[in-house]
Design a protein around this motif. Structure first.
Motif, PDB file in Angstrom:
ATOM      1  N   VAL A  90     119.457  37.157  69.028  1.00  0.00           N
ATOM      2  CA  VAL A  90     119.062  36.969  70.417  1.00  0.00           C
ATOM      3  C   VAL A  90     119.786  35.741  70.938  1.00  0.00           C
ATOM      4  O   VAL A  90     119.816  34.700  70.266  1.00  0.00           O
ATOM      5  CB  VAL A  90     117.534  36.781  70.549  1.00  0.00           C
ATOM      6  CG1 VAL A  90     117.150  36.533  72.007  1.00  0.00           C
ATOM      7  CG2 VAL A  90     116.799  38.002  70.002  1.00  0.00           C
ATOM      8  N   TRP A  91     120.368  35.866  72.137  1.00  0.00           N
ATOM      9  CA  TRP A  91     121.038  34.752  72.794  1.00  0.00           C
ATOM     10  C   TRP A  91     120.293  34.471  74.091  1.00  0.00           C
ATOM     11  O   TRP A  91     119.993  35.389  74.858  1.00  0.00           O
ATOM     12  CB  TRP A  91     122.496  35.074  73.093  1.00  0.00           C
ATOM     13  CG  TRP A  91     123.337  35.387  71.882  1.00  0.00           C
ATOM     14  CD1 TRP A  91     123.006  35.224  70.563  1.00  0.00           C
ATOM     15  CD2 TRP A  91     124.657  35.921  71.886  1.00  0.00           C
ATOM     16  NE1 TRP A  91     124.047  35.619  69.755  1.00  0.00           N
ATOM     17  CE2 TRP A  91     125.074  36.064  70.544  1.00  0.00           C
ATOM     18  CE3 TRP A  91     125.533  36.310  72.888  1.00  0.00           C
ATOM     19  CZ2 TRP A  91     126.316  36.563  70.192  1.00  0.00           C
ATOM     20  CZ3 TRP A  91     126.771  36.806  72.541  1.00  0.00           C
ATOM     21  CH2 TRP A  91     127.166  36.932  71.198  1.00  0.00           C
ATOM     22  N   HIS A  92     119.985  33.203  74.343  1.00  0.00           N
ATOM     23  CA  HIS A  92     119.236  32.802  75.543  1.00  0.00           C
ATOM     24  C   HIS A  92     120.087  31.831  76.347  1.00  0.00           C
ATOM     25  O   HIS A  92     120.480  30.782  75.846  1.00  0.00           O
ATOM     26  CB  HIS A  92     117.916  32.144  75.136  1.00  0.00           C
ATOM     27  CG  HIS A  92     116.918  32.014  76.236  1.00  0.00           C
ATOM     28  ND1 HIS A  92     117.188  31.359  77.421  1.00  0.00           N
ATOM     29  CD2 HIS A  92     115.638  32.447  76.331  1.00  0.00           C
ATOM     30  CE1 HIS A  92     116.123  31.403  78.195  1.00  0.00           C
ATOM     31  NE2 HIS A  92     115.164  32.055  77.559  1.00  0.00           N
ATOM     32  N   ALA A  93     120.327  32.163  77.623  1.00  0.00           N
ATOM     33  CA  ALA A  93     121.229  31.378  78.471  1.00  0.00           C
ATOM     34  C   ALA A  93     120.494  30.357  79.347  1.00  0.00           C
ATOM     35  O   ALA A  93     120.930  30.070  80.449  1.00  0.00           O
ATOM     36  CB  ALA A  93     122.092  32.311  79.319  1.00  0.00           C
ATOM     37  N   GLY A  94     119.402  29.809  78.872  1.00  0.00           N
ATOM     38  CA  GLY A  94     118.778  28.666  79.509  1.00  0.00           C
ATOM     39  C   GLY A  94     117.637  28.956  80.460  1.00  0.00           C
ATOM     40  O   GLY A  94     117.345  30.093  80.783  1.00  0.00           O
ATOM     41  N   ASP A  95     117.012  27.879  80.915  1.00  0.00           N
ATOM     42  CA  ASP A  95     115.736  27.912  81.622  1.00  0.00           C
ATOM     43  C   ASP A  95     114.692  28.622  80.755  1.00  0.00           C
ATOM     44  O   ASP A  95     114.046  29.589  81.155  1.00  0.00           O
ATOM     45  CB  ASP A  95     115.837  28.513  83.020  1.00  0.00           C
ATOM     46  CG  ASP A  95     116.314  27.499  84.058  1.00  0.00           C
ATOM     47  OD1 ASP A  95     116.614  26.348  83.670  1.00  0.00           O
ATOM     48  OD2 ASP A  95     116.385  27.844  85.250  1.00  0.00           O
ATOM     49  N   ILE A  96     114.549  28.081  79.567  1.00  0.00           N
ATOM     50  CA  ILE A  96     113.602  28.582  78.571  1.00  0.00           C
ATOM     51  C   ILE A  96     112.176  28.343  79.049  1.00  0.00           C
ATOM     52  O   ILE A  96     111.326  29.224  78.967  1.00  0.00           O
ATOM     53  CB  ILE A  96     113.862  27.888  77.211  1.00  0.00           C
ATOM     54  CG1 ILE A  96     115.227  28.312  76.661  1.00  0.00           C
ATOM     55  CG2 ILE A  96     112.725  28.178  76.236  1.00  0.00           C
ATOM     56  CD1 ILE A  96     115.780  27.394  75.587  1.00  0.00           C
ATOM     57  N   GLY A  97     111.926  27.150  79.551  1.00  0.00           N
ATOM     58  CA  GLY A  97     110.586  26.799  80.021  1.00  0.00           C
ATOM     59  C   GLY A  97     109.790  26.105  78.934  1.00  0.00           C
ATOM     60  O   GLY A  97     109.736  24.893  78.880  1.00  0.00           O
TER      61      GLY A  97
END
Length: 163
Positions: free
Chosen positions: A28-35
């Motif tokens: 899984v790749w997450h491009a930010g604004d995770i929170g």
């Protein structure tokens, strides 16, 4: 071959629908604004995670995840950052590196607008998975999934959820 799930702008939100797709991916790749770190902690329970922080993320998230992440997946050079712009209107912060050393895939989030487009001049693919969280102006929550096999990027699919 790797099955990738690409998401962004969760804004502290994760649910069983998202987790269902996480379980189907290899990474899984997450491009930010995770929170909240509870989002990435949940993802990491199921699959390996590569992520960057975004502009809404607090110091705890920023300590765990960098602003930029560049790596190889199989034989594909990947760069993830939250605010990166899009071809040819790249953010001034990333523009010099994009032009001198372009990756094969350039990923960003921030806009909450799903966009996949080639930059033929730089021979790269720009990807923004939109926003999968419930916070923001977007009407549909979106993610992307695709495969990487050697140098080949294939099987691109948009995943949509009602907001």
């Amino acid at each position: 071959m790797k099955k990738i799930l690409l998401l962004s702008d969760t804004h502290s939100y994760i649910d069983d629908d998202i987790i269902k797709y996480i379980k189907q991916a290899d990474e899984v790749w997450h491009a930010g604004d995770i929170g909240a770190l509870s989002v990435t902690d949940e993802i990491k329970k199921w699959k390996p995670l590569k992520a960057v922080h975004g502009n809404i993320d607090d110091n705890k998230v920023r300590q765990e995840f960098p602003e930029n992440l560049r790596f190889f997946c199989e034989e594909v050079d990947v760069w993830i950052t939250h605010i990166g712009g899009y071809p040819p209107k790249y953010n001034p912060r990333v523009k010099p590196e994009i032009y001198t050393h372009p990756p094969k895939i350039f990923i960003c989030g921030h806009s909450h607008i799903l966009k996949v487009m080639p930059d033929k001049k730089l021979n790269l693919i720009h990807m923004n998975p939109g926003a999968v969280g419930k916070h923001g102006f977007h009407k549909v929550r979106t993610m992307l999934r695709f495969t990487i096999d050697g140098k080949k990027i294939d099987n691109l699919e948009v995943i949509e959820f009602k907001k």
